[in-house]
Design an enzyme around this catalytic site. Structure first.
Site, PDB file in Angstrom:
ATOM      1  N   HIS A  24       0.814  -1.226   0.000  1.00 29.05           N
ATOM      2  CA  HIS A  24       0.000   0.000   0.000  1.00 29.05           C
ATOM      3  C   HIS A  24       0.847   1.276   0.000  1.00 29.05           C
ATOM      4  O   HIS A  24       0.709   2.166   0.833  1.00 29.05           O
ATOM      5  CB  HIS A  24      -1.118   0.009   1.051  1.00 29.05           C
ATOM      6  CG  HIS A  24      -0.740  -0.219   2.492  1.00 29.05           C
ATOM      7  ND1 HIS A  24       0.200   0.508   3.155  1.00 29.05           N
ATOM      8  CD2 HIS A  24      -1.222  -1.090   3.406  1.00 29.05           C
ATOM      9  CE1 HIS A  24       0.287   0.101   4.405  1.00 29.05           C
ATOM     10  NE2 HIS A  24      -0.544  -0.869   4.582  1.00 29.05           N
ATOM     11  N   HIS A  78      -4.466  -9.023  15.125  1.00 32.23           N
ATOM     12  CA  HIS A  78      -4.637  -7.848  14.259  1.00 32.23           C
ATOM     13  C   HIS A  78      -5.389  -8.287  13.009  1.00 32.23           C
ATOM     14  O   HIS A  78      -5.097  -9.356  12.467  1.00 32.23           O
ATOM     15  CB  HIS A  78      -3.244  -7.297  13.909  1.00 32.23           C
ATOM     16  CG  HIS A  78      -3.220  -6.081  13.047  1.00 32.23           C
ATOM     17  ND1 HIS A  78      -4.249  -5.178  12.976  1.00 32.23           N
ATOM     18  CD2 HIS A  78      -2.265  -5.608  12.188  1.00 32.23           C
ATOM     19  CE1 HIS A  78      -3.932  -4.198  12.136  1.00 32.23           C
ATOM     20  NE2 HIS A  78      -2.741  -4.447  11.643  1.00 32.23           N
ATOM     21  N   GLU A  80      -5.758  -6.490   9.983  1.00 34.61           N
ATOM     22  CA  GLU A  80      -5.438  -5.965   8.648  1.00 34.61           C
ATOM     23  C   GLU A  80      -5.254  -7.148   7.683  1.00 34.61           C
ATOM     24  O   GLU A  80      -4.751  -8.208   8.078  1.00 34.61           O
ATOM     25  CB  GLU A  80      -4.183  -5.070   8.694  1.00 34.61           C
ATOM     26  CG  GLU A  80      -4.009  -4.323   7.389  1.00 34.61           C
ATOM     27  CD  GLU A  80      -2.997  -3.168   7.415  1.00 34.61           C
ATOM     28  OE1 GLU A  80      -2.342  -2.947   8.454  1.00 34.61           O
ATOM     29  OE2 GLU A  80      -2.875  -2.500   6.378  1.00 34.61           O
ATOM     30  N   ASP A  82      -3.207  -8.207   5.605  1.00 36.14           N
ATOM     31  CA  ASP A  82      -1.938  -8.946   5.463  1.00 36.14           C
ATOM     32  C   ASP A  82      -1.811 -10.039   6.536  1.00 36.14           C
ATOM     33  O   ASP A  82      -0.966 -10.926   6.423  1.00 36.14           O
ATOM     34  CB  ASP A  82      -0.714  -8.013   5.470  1.00 36.14           C
ATOM     35  CG  ASP A  82      -0.705  -7.015   6.600  1.00 36.14           C
ATOM     36  OD1 ASP A  82      -1.787  -6.604   7.053  1.00 36.14           O
ATOM     37  OD2 ASP A  82       0.389  -6.638   7.051  1.00 36.14           O
ATOM     38  N   HIS A 145      -1.405  -1.582  15.351  1.00 40.68           N
ATOM     39  CA  HIS A 145      -1.392  -0.599  14.289  1.00 40.68           C
ATOM     40  C   HIS A 145      -2.780  -0.095  13.911  1.00 40.68           C
ATOM     41  O   HIS A 145      -2.917   0.960  13.314  1.00 40.68           O
ATOM     42  CB  HIS A 145      -0.706  -1.272  13.087  1.00 40.68           C
ATOM     43  CG  HIS A 145      -0.805  -0.607  11.791  1.00 40.68           C
ATOM     44  ND1 HIS A 145      -1.060  -1.253  10.611  1.00 40.68           N
ATOM     45  CD2 HIS A 145      -0.668   0.703  11.479  1.00 40.68           C
ATOM     46  CE1 HIS A 145      -1.074  -0.398   9.616  1.00 40.68           C
ATOM     47  NE2 HIS A 145      -0.835   0.778  10.105  1.00 40.68           N
ATOM     48  N   ASP A 164       2.103  -6.233  14.478  1.00 36.30           N
ATOM     49  CA  ASP A 164       2.907  -5.345  13.631  1.00 36.30           C
ATOM     50  C   ASP A 164       4.116  -4.731  14.355  1.00 36.30           C
ATOM     51  O   ASP A 164       5.164  -4.482  13.736  1.00 36.30           O
ATOM     52  CB  ASP A 164       2.048  -4.193  13.099  1.00 36.30           C
ATOM     53  CG  ASP A 164       1.297  -4.563  11.832  1.00 36.30           C
ATOM     54  OD1 ASP A 164       1.638  -5.576  11.210  1.00 36.30           O
ATOM     55  OD2 ASP A 164       0.364  -3.824  11.462  1.00 36.30           O
ATOM     56  N   TYR A 192      10.385   0.662   8.658  1.00 39.73           N
ATOM     57  CA  TYR A 192       9.048   0.169   9.016  1.00 39.73           C
ATOM     58  C   TYR A 192       8.419   1.083  10.075  1.00 39.73           C
ATOM     59  O   TYR A 192       7.252   1.462   9.977  1.00 39.73           O
ATOM     60  CB  TYR A 192       9.196  -1.263   9.540  1.00 39.73           C
ATOM     61  CG  TYR A 192       7.917  -1.952   9.914  1.00 39.73           C
ATOM     62  CD1 TYR A 192       7.226  -2.731   8.986  1.00 39.73           C
ATOM     63  CD2 TYR A 192       7.399  -1.850  11.199  1.00 39.73           C
ATOM     64  CE1 TYR A 192       6.059  -3.376   9.334  1.00 39.73           C
ATOM     65  CE2 TYR A 192       6.238  -2.487  11.551  1.00 39.73           C
ATOM     66  CZ  TYR A 192       5.566  -3.247  10.610  1.00 39.73           C
ATOM     67  OH  TYR A 192       4.412  -3.876  10.970  1.00 39.73           O
ATOM     68  N   HIS A 225       5.844  -9.416  11.049  1.00 38.84           N
ATOM     69  CA  HIS A 225       6.649  -9.218   9.836  1.00 38.84           C
ATOM     70  C   HIS A 225       8.123  -9.326  10.214  1.00 38.84           C
ATOM     71  O   HIS A 225       8.523  -8.859  11.293  1.00 38.84           O
ATOM     72  CB  HIS A 225       6.439  -7.820   9.233  1.00 38.84           C
ATOM     73  CG  HIS A 225       5.047  -7.548   8.765  1.00 38.84           C
ATOM     74  ND1 HIS A 225       4.496  -8.136   7.657  1.00 38.84           N
ATOM     75  CD2 HIS A 225       4.090  -6.720   9.259  1.00 38.84           C
ATOM     76  CE1 HIS A 225       3.257  -7.678   7.488  1.00 38.84           C
ATOM     77  NE2 HIS A 225       2.983  -6.827   8.454  1.00 38.84           N
TER      78      HIS A 225
HETATM   79 FE1  FEO Z   1      -1.246  -3.506  10.162  1.00 40.20          FE
HETATM   80 FE2  FEO Z   1       0.942  -5.927   9.046  1.00 40.20          FE
HETATM   81  O1  FEO Z   1      -0.679  -5.034   9.248  1.00 40.20           O
END
Ligand code: FEO
Length: 399
Positions: A24, A78, A80, A82, A145, A164, A192, A225
């Site tokens: 994104h 989370h 989101e 991903d 996040h 995150d 990041y 991540h």
């Molecule tokens: Fe806020 Fe890795 O997603």
């Protein structure tokens, strides 16, 4: 595809996205990972899922340890996409007895997947679940996040599953911080923070305070991540302390773009002045700069001097685009100044100062405007502006 053992009965079962280059808008030059973790205990627990399209990789890795249908609990830290994009497919495959998540996560999952009848169990900070030898302690972390976010602490493992936070967009064959190049990892972790976590620095401060108050011993951090921090968890925690407190280096960024090189001449004169004061300077020409990388520089530099000519009563689009992006990431604690050339209307310096006000920068002077081409007097003023910014940067960094 196999699970990677983290500790006894504890596995990484996520996916590696080697080739993603745009997340994104974030330039993921080293790809990324979507981490998920499997803990084998009396109640077998899966922490998070993966981006849609990577669910087969996740299920194969789980299958290398156990039949996925044996999983009892799913923790959604989370939502989101991903991490929860594959939620529906994973739930259909594992049929969990319970799905632990925050209230905001449940509402968000319902708004994404419209499945009311799943075995959701809402949790709050302090809520604990015994899964056998181990305990899951949940910590809500709204806006790190998204509003739904939480972390899971496992006291018996002295491990924080941090979604995150403490992550990096970094695809590697190594799964741990001691298996990759530390400089490269820290560079990606900084980038990041600057591009994802920076706006939520006050919430990061609150989280770090809570970790202290709750006396959480953290031997290992498992983010969603990048790699697992098993050798240097203290290093990434101290960097989060620094970044969320807006501590910067005595460095000046000259961020600018130019049409016919007048503004560029001014930019180099500002640089000369700052260099005379002995600070590090970096020139960032927005027609060639990468925004993601540049935000990492913004995170670390105390001084930000902005330059743009006036185009059609406004800024060059390369400048206004980056400044809109930067403003949204809410840098704080900066020393700023503005400069630019113009042909007739000359609004650019005023507009640059508005951006500096919006990020609550301390602005040095009113800015320097020049019609058409700077002469020696204007260039000398630009040198002096660079000196003044650098002096204030040094003062604040030594305070
Ligand atoms: Fe806020 Fe890795 O997603």
């Amino acid at each position: 595809m196999k699970a990677v053992k983290i500790r006894e009965d504890f596995y990484w079962v996520g996916a590696i996205d080697w080739n993603v280059r745009n997340f994104h808008g974030y330039a993921t030059v080293r790809g990324t990972t979507y981490n998920a973790y499997l803990l084998i205990d009396e109640k077998i627990t899966l922490f998070d899922t993966v981006k849609l399209g990577f669910e087969e990789e996740l299920l194969k890795r789980i299958s290398s340890v156990i039949n996925p249908e044996k999983i009892d609990y799913l923790v959604i830290n989370h939502i989101e996409p991903d991490h929860a994009g594959a939620f529906l497919r994973v739930v259909q495959a594992i049929k969990p007895e319970k799905i632990f998540l925050t209230r905001n996560a449940r509402l968000g999952i319902l708004a994404h997947f419209h499945q009311e009848n799943f075995p959701f169990e809402e949790v709050k900070t302090g809520f604990e679940v015994k899964i056998g030898k181990r305990t899951l302690k949940f910590i809500e972390t709204p806006m790190i996040h998204w509003p739904d976010s939480m972390m899971t602490y496992i006291p018996e493992e002295r491990t924080l599953i941090s979604q995150d936070a403490f992550g990096a967009h970094y695809a590697t064959s190594g799964r741990f911080d001691d298996e990759v190049d530390l400089c490269e990892l820290l560079q990606e972790a900084g980038k990041y923070y600057a591009n994802i976590v920076y706006p939520y620095s006050p919430q990061v401060q609150k989280l770090l305070q809570s970790v202290k108050e709750m006396n959480l011993e953290i031997e290992m951090i498992c983010p969603d991540h990048g790699v697992v921090w098993r050798k240097n968890p203290d290093k990434i925690i101290s960097l989060y302390e620094r970044w969320s407190s807006y501590i910067c280096d005595p460095r000046v960024l000259v961020i600018y773009d130019t049409m016919w090189k007048s503004t560029e001449k001014m930019a180099y004169a500002v640089m000369e002045g700052a260099l005379e004061e002995g600070v590090e300077v970096k020139m960032c020409k927005l027609s060639v700069a990468d925004w993601t990388e540049l935000m990492n520089d913004v995170l670390e530099a105390r001084g930000i001097v902005l330059g743009s000519p006036t185009l059609n009563n406004g800024l060059l689009p390369t400048v206004s685009g980056f400044l809109t992006y930067m403003k949204g990431l809410r840098p704080r604690g900066k020393v700023g100044a503005a400069f630019g050339s113009y042909g007739w209307s000359g609004e650019s310096v005023k507009l640059l100062n508005q951006y500096l006000q919006e990020i609550q920068a301390e602005i040095i002077g009113e800015g320097i405007r020049v019609k058409y081409v700077p002469d020696e007097k204007v260039l000398a003023d630009c040198v002096e502006l660079g000196r003044k910014v650098a002096r204030r940067v040094k003062e604040l960094c030594s305070a």
